[in-house]
Enzyme design. Structure first.
Site, PDB file in Angstrom:
ATOM      1  N   CYS A 123     -80.438 -72.390  15.502  1.00 52.02           N
ATOM      2  CA  CYS A 123     -79.501 -71.261  15.619  1.00 52.02           C
ATOM      3  C   CYS A 123     -78.476 -71.236  14.496  1.00 52.02           C
ATOM      4  O   CYS A 123     -77.788 -70.235  14.301  1.00 52.02           O
ATOM      5  CB  CYS A 123     -78.806 -71.305  16.969  1.00 52.02           C
ATOM      6  SG  CYS A 123     -79.960 -71.381  18.360  1.00 52.02           S
ATOM      7  N   HIS A 260     -73.130 -66.701  16.409  1.00 50.50           N
ATOM      8  CA  HIS A 260     -74.486 -66.758  16.950  1.00 50.50           C
ATOM      9  C   HIS A 260     -74.440 -66.261  18.389  1.00 50.50           C
ATOM     10  O   HIS A 260     -73.573 -66.654  19.174  1.00 50.50           O
ATOM     11  CB  HIS A 260     -75.006 -68.192  16.873  1.00 50.50           C
ATOM     12  CG  HIS A 260     -76.185 -68.436  17.766  1.00 50.50           C
ATOM     13  ND1 HIS A 260     -77.284 -67.619  17.765  1.00 50.50           N
ATOM     14  CD2 HIS A 260     -76.413 -69.393  18.716  1.00 50.50           C
ATOM     15  CE1 HIS A 260     -78.139 -68.063  18.676  1.00 50.50           C
ATOM     16  NE2 HIS A 260     -77.634 -69.130  19.250  1.00 50.50           N
ATOM     17  N   ASN A 291     -80.837 -64.168  23.291  1.00 52.02           N
ATOM     18  CA  ASN A 291     -80.540 -65.173  22.263  1.00 52.02           C
ATOM     19  C   ASN A 291     -81.754 -65.318  21.354  1.00 52.02           C
ATOM     20  O   ASN A 291     -82.778 -65.857  21.765  1.00 52.02           O
ATOM     21  CB  ASN A 291     -80.201 -66.498  22.956  1.00 52.02           C
ATOM     22  CG  ASN A 291     -79.984 -67.648  21.995  1.00 52.02           C
ATOM     23  OD1 ASN A 291     -80.447 -67.630  20.847  1.00 52.02           O
ATOM     24  ND2 ASN A 291     -79.284 -68.667  22.453  1.00 52.02           N
TER      25      ASN A 291
END
Lengths: 335, 81
Positions: A123, A260, A291
């Site tokens: 990420c 993020h 996500n």
């Protein structure tokens, strides 16, 4: 004999010239997720802020999504593919060990002969890539660099895991980094903590999965939510502040905060921990997108540009954080 | 510095009010964080971090699981601050 080596020389400064994204067509609702886990739309929204996510179909490959996102970014940047000197792809869900998917993406884009490689920083990967691209442009390794964050996390998600099935999603986001007359990318503040590598991880290696007792078992992503939440909010707020300090930008001067898109609860708590003033627009793409790991920051920026929440020339703080535990943050000028 | 249990309770009540919005008067020692006060496991991490700032006590993740009631948290903080 000590022969002198001539150093490379690039542009004094670099900046992001354009962003682009690709969102898979299929919208997956919380109701659909709850067909496999004992949960509810209400609980998932309260726990994560996620209302829907996008999952890729068979044609929406890592390669295809990357080329679509990067093509858009090049068009938005006004840069031709043949000007691109390097293609950097961050992904953990390209399921071929080798070659790097960046090589064929460069070819598909028309960036013939460009340096091309993949990075694995989960990420944090997009912000790692922007940090690398900034250095490449300023040292003259490449005039223009395409940075892509792309994931098909649905391939690695256990649909029966109540703690992760609703979180992970698919998509691609890209940026074109090139020369600038003024500073457009602040110093990257990055790092990792391998002592916590077990908190977010593929549960076993491909080898273990393939040779497991009772036949091959697909290895899934596992995450320990609470310790990750603690780290992501309080440790990453500290890193975000360091990135602001390194760029000489105060929260009062900041226009947008684009973390993020891990979990809305993490974003909300980070905003509190950073004491961001109300005028700072905060990316909340996770509600619709889920996500998407390395893809989430550029996708969130693209949405804010499209909705008019941010404008060209504004100052944004971006931060990626996740498995590793790896993290990277920097202040950028938005194209 | 040692805090009295009453000081800890009222400090915790302010923290819980700030994080999940329940009135401070609802935060009593016999109340369950999850069942009575709408504090889920992520909010519990926020409560722990705020308690760390307020009382200088570190509440590790493995300990958070054991803090079922407000009284459990008051006792832990009283013992460890």
């Amino acid at each position: 004999m000590s022969a002198p080596i001539k150093p490379g020389s690039g542009s004094a400064y670099a900046r992001v010239l354009g962003f682009g994204g690709y969102r898979p067509a299929r919208v997956v609702t919380n109701e659909e997720i709850c067909q496999n886990i004992d949960s509810s739309d209400e609980w998932i929204q309260a726990r994560s802020g996620i209302v829907t996510r996008r999952w890729a179909n068979a044609e929406e490959t890592v390669r295809a999504m990357s080329v679509a996102a990067a093509g858009k970014a090049l068009a938005n940047a006004g840069v031709r593919a043949d000007q691109v000197g390097a293609v950097v792809v961050s992904t953990v869900s390209h399921l071929y060990q080798t070659p790097a998917i960046a090589t064929v993406i460069a070819e598909d884009l028309g960036a013939k002969g460009a340096a091309a490689f993949d990075i694995s920083a989960a990420c944090a990967g997009f912000c790692y890539g922007v940090g690398l691209a900034d250095g490449m442009v300023r040292t003259g390794s490449a005039d223009y660099v395409v940075v892509i964050g792309v994931e098909r996390l649905s391939d690695l998600t256990d649909p029966h895991d109540r703690s992760t099935a609703f979180i992970f999603a698919d998509g691609a986001g890209a940026a074109v980094v090139g020369p600038s007359d003024e500073p457009g990318i602040g110093p990257v503040v990055w790092g990792s903590d391998g002592t916590q590598a077990g908190l977010i991880t593929q549960e076993e290696s491909w080898h273990q999965a393939f040779y497991s007792d009772g036949g091959a078992q697909w290895p899934h992503l596992r995450m320990e939510g609470n310790p990750v939440f603690r780290w992501a909010v309080w440790e990453m707020a500290r890193v975000a502040q360091q990135a602001l300090d390194a760029a000489g930008v105060s929260t009062a001067d900041l226009d947008a905060f684009i973390p993020h898109q891990a979990n809305m609860r993490i974003t909300d708590a980070m905003v509190k921990a950073l004491k961001l003033p109300e005028h700072v627009r905060v990316a909340r793409d996770i509600a619709q997108q889920g996500n998407t790991s390395a893809a989430s920051v550029p996708l969130a920026i693209e949405r804010m540009q499209e909705t008019g929440e941010v404008k060209s020339g504004e100052t944004a703080l971006i931060i990626g954080f996740g498995a590793g535990l790896a993290y990277a943050a920097q202040v950028i000028k938005l194209p | 510095m040692a805090y009295s249990e009453q000081e800890i309770l009222s400090g915790l009540a302010e923290i819980v009010n700030e994080i999940v919005g329940v009135p401070t008067s609802d935060v009593q020692t016999d109340k369950s964080f999850t069942d009575d006060l709408d504090v889920d496991s992520l909010s519990m991490v926020e409560v722990a971090m705020a308690a760390q700032d307020k009382f200088g006590v570190t509440i590790p993740d493995e300990e958070i699981k054991n803090l079922k009631t407000v009284g459990d948290a008051v006792s832990f903080i009283a013992k460890n601050s």
